[in-house]
Motif scaffolding. Structure first.
Motif, PDB file in Angstrom:
ATOM      1  N   HIS A 251       0.792  -1.227   0.000  1.00 34.23           N
ATOM      2  CA  HIS A 251       0.000   0.000   0.000  1.00 34.23           C
ATOM      3  C   HIS A 251       0.828   1.282   0.000  1.00 34.23           C
ATOM      4  N   LEU A 252       2.070   1.208   0.450  1.00 35.79           N
ATOM      5  CA  LEU A 252       2.915   2.414   0.439  1.00 35.79           C
ATOM      6  C   LEU A 252       3.593   2.492  -0.927  1.00 35.79           C
ATOM      7  N   GLN A 253       2.897   3.080  -1.872  1.00 37.18           N
ATOM      8  CA  GLN A 253       3.302   3.026  -3.272  1.00 37.18           C
ATOM      9  C   GLN A 253       4.622   3.731  -3.579  1.00 37.18           C
ATOM     10  N   PHE A 254       5.061   4.638  -2.734  1.00 37.39           N
ATOM     11  CA  PHE A 254       6.319   5.336  -2.977  1.00 37.39           C
ATOM     12  C   PHE A 254       7.415   4.927  -1.998  1.00 37.39           C
ATOM     13  N   LEU A 255       7.187   3.812  -1.306  1.00 35.74           N
ATOM     14  CA  LEU A 255       8.182   3.316  -0.361  1.00 35.74           C
ATOM     15  C   LEU A 255       9.457   2.941  -1.107  1.00 35.74           C
ATOM     16  N   GLN A 256      10.575   3.506  -0.677  1.00 34.32           N
ATOM     17  CA  GLN A 256      11.867   3.234  -1.318  1.00 34.32           C
ATOM     18  C   GLN A 256      12.686   2.214  -0.535  1.00 34.32           C
ATOM     19  N   VAL A 257      12.617   2.285   0.807  1.00 33.88           N
ATOM     20  CA  VAL A 257      13.402   1.393   1.649  1.00 33.88           C
ATOM     21  C   VAL A 257      12.584   0.978   2.872  1.00 33.88           C
ATOM     22  N   MET A 258      12.564  -0.311   3.138  1.00 32.74           N
ATOM     23  CA  MET A 258      12.011  -0.815   4.391  1.00 32.74           C
ATOM     24  C   MET A 258      13.178  -1.447   5.139  1.00 32.74           C
ATOM     25  N   LYS A 259      13.516  -0.869   6.299  1.00 30.05           N
ATOM     26  CA  LYS A 259      14.624  -1.372   7.114  1.00 30.05           C
ATOM     27  C   LYS A 259      14.041  -2.217   8.240  1.00 30.05           C
ATOM     28  N   VAL A 260      14.584  -3.422   8.411  1.00 27.62           N
ATOM     29  CA  VAL A 260      14.034  -4.344   9.395  1.00 27.62           C
ATOM     30  C   VAL A 260      15.140  -4.872  10.306  1.00 27.62           C
ATOM     31  N   GLU A 261      14.909  -4.775  11.617  1.00 30.47           N
ATOM     32  CA  GLU A 261      15.789  -5.405  12.593  1.00 30.47           C
ATOM     33  C   GLU A 261      15.078  -6.671  13.058  1.00 30.47           C
ATOM     34  N   ILE A 262      15.679  -7.818  12.763  1.00 31.00           N
ATOM     35  CA  ILE A 262      15.082  -9.099  13.137  1.00 31.00           C
ATOM     36  C   ILE A 262      15.529  -9.472  14.539  1.00 31.00           C
ATOM     37  N   ASP A 263      14.545  -9.817  15.367  1.00 31.01           N
ATOM     38  CA  ASP A 263      14.802 -10.209  16.750  1.00 31.01           C
ATOM     39  C   ASP A 263      14.761 -11.737  16.855  1.00 31.01           C
ATOM     40  N   ALA A 264      15.887 -12.363  16.558  1.00 29.45           N
ATOM     41  CA  ALA A 264      15.999 -13.826  16.657  1.00 29.45           C
ATOM     42  C   ALA A 264      17.443 -14.154  17.010  1.00 29.45           C
ATOM     43  N   ASP A 265      17.614 -15.071  17.943  1.00 29.97           N
ATOM     44  CA  ASP A 265      18.963 -15.452  18.360  1.00 29.97           C
ATOM     45  C   ASP A 265      19.587 -16.480  17.432  1.00 29.97           C
ATOM     46  N   ASP A 266      18.765 -17.249  16.783  1.00 32.39           N
ATOM     47  CA  ASP A 266      19.225 -18.335  15.935  1.00 32.39           C
ATOM     48  C   ASP A 266      19.455 -17.842  14.501  1.00 32.39           C
TER      49      ASP A 266
ATOM     50  N   HIS B 267      16.213  -3.610   3.605  1.00 28.65           N
ATOM     51  CA  HIS B 267      17.521  -3.645   4.265  1.00 28.65           C
ATOM     52  C   HIS B 267      17.339  -4.256   5.640  1.00 28.65           C
ATOM     53  N   PHE B 268      18.326  -5.009   6.065  1.00 28.86           N
ATOM     54  CA  PHE B 268      18.250  -5.641   7.384  1.00 28.86           C
ATOM     55  C   PHE B 268      19.254  -4.982   8.313  1.00 28.86           C
ATOM     56  N   LEU B 269      18.752  -4.500   9.450  1.00 29.47           N
ATOM     57  CA  LEU B 269      19.561  -3.814  10.452  1.00 29.47           C
ATOM     58  C   LEU B 269      20.118  -4.834  11.428  1.00 29.47           C
ATOM     59  N   CYS B 270      21.307  -4.585  11.910  1.00 25.58           N
ATOM     60  CA  CYS B 270      21.921  -5.461  12.895  1.00 25.58           C
ATOM     61  C   CYS B 270      21.702  -4.902  14.286  1.00 25.58           C
ATOM     62  N   ASP B 271      21.278  -5.754  15.180  1.00 27.96           N
ATOM     63  CA  ASP B 271      21.158  -5.400  16.589  1.00 27.96           C
ATOM     64  C   ASP B 271      22.579  -5.289  17.132  1.00 27.96           C
ATOM     65  N   SER B 272      22.859  -4.274  17.887  1.00 31.18           N
ATOM     66  CA  SER B 272      24.223  -4.057  18.371  1.00 31.18           C
ATOM     67  C   SER B 272      24.697  -5.180  19.298  1.00 31.18           C
ATOM     68  N   SER B 273      23.767  -5.959  19.867  1.00 33.77           N
ATOM     69  CA  SER B 273      24.174  -7.046  20.752  1.00 33.77           C
ATOM     70  C   SER B 273      24.442  -8.347  20.008  1.00 33.77           C
ATOM     71  N   HIS B 274      24.173  -8.352  18.685  1.00 39.75           N
ATOM     72  CA  HIS B 274      24.409  -9.531  17.871  1.00 39.75           C
ATOM     73  C   HIS B 274      25.380  -9.183  16.739  1.00 39.75           C
ATOM     74  N   PRO B 275      26.179 -10.157  16.305  1.00 32.60           N
ATOM     75  CA  PRO B 275      27.055  -9.880  15.163  1.00 32.60           C
ATOM     76  C   PRO B 275      26.236  -9.666  13.894  1.00 32.60           C
ATOM     77  N   PRO B 276      26.756  -8.924  12.934  1.00 32.50           N
ATOM     78  CA  PRO B 276      26.031  -8.689  11.690  1.00 32.50           C
ATOM     79  C   PRO B 276      25.803  -9.995  10.925  1.00 32.50           C
ATOM     80  N   TYR B 277      24.727 -10.029  10.162  1.00 32.54           N
ATOM     81  CA  TYR B 277      24.471 -11.179   9.307  1.00 32.54           C
ATOM     82  C   TYR B 277      24.162 -10.683   7.913  1.00 32.54           C
ATOM     83  N   ILE B 278      24.448 -11.518   6.950  1.00 35.13           N
ATOM     84  CA  ILE B 278      24.272 -11.155   5.541  1.00 35.13           C
ATOM     85  C   ILE B 278      23.136 -11.972   4.973  1.00 35.13           C
ATOM     86  N   ALA B 279      22.238 -11.294   4.294  1.00 38.04           N
ATOM     87  CA  ALA B 279      21.107 -12.000   3.660  1.00 38.04           C
ATOM     88  C   ALA B 279      21.174 -11.848   2.163  1.00 38.04           C
TER      89      ALA B 279
END
Length: 85
Positions: free
Chosen positions: A34-49, A73-85
Motif C-alpha cells: 500500500h505504500l506506493q512510494f516506499l523506497q526502503v524498508m529497514k528491518v531489525e530481526i529479533d531472533a537469536d538463531d 535492508h536488514f539492520l543489525c542489533d548491536s548485541s548480535h554480530p552482523p548477518y548477511i542476507a
C-alpha cells in the motif's frame, strides 16, 4: 487521537524487533503493497538463531511489493554480530 500519514508520503520505513509472527508479516505485506512510494524498508530481526534469521529474511524478500524500486535492508542489533542476507 491517531495521526494519518498518506501512502504517498512514506519513503522510508523502519521496523525494530521483528519476530516473524503472523501479525507482523501481515502488517509488513500491507506496508509493502500500500505504500506506493516506499523506497526502503529497514528491518531489525529479533531472533537469536541464525537459521531463524535467514528464514525470516527469505520470507520478507518473498512478500509482494507495489514498487519495483523498493529495497529491504536488514539492520543489525548491536548485541548480535552482523548477518548477511
Amino acid at each position: 487521537e491517531g495521526v494519518y500519514i498518506g501512502p504517498s508520503e512514506v519513503k522510508v520505513l523502519e521496523i525494530y524487533g521483528f519476530r516473524g509472527n503472523v501479525g507482523e508479516f501481515t502488517q509488513s505485506k500491507c506496508f509493502l503493497w500500500h505504500l506506493q512510494f516506499l523506497q526502503v524498508m529497514k528491518v531489525e530481526i529479533d531472533a537469536d538463531d541464525d537459521d531463524k534469521k535467514l528464514q525470516l529474511t527469505s520470507d520478507l524478500f518473498a512478500l509482494p511489493k507495489r514498487s519495483s524500486k523498493c529495497q529491504i535492508h536488514f539492520l543489525c542489533d548491536s548485541s548480535h554480530p552482523p548477518y548477511i542476507a
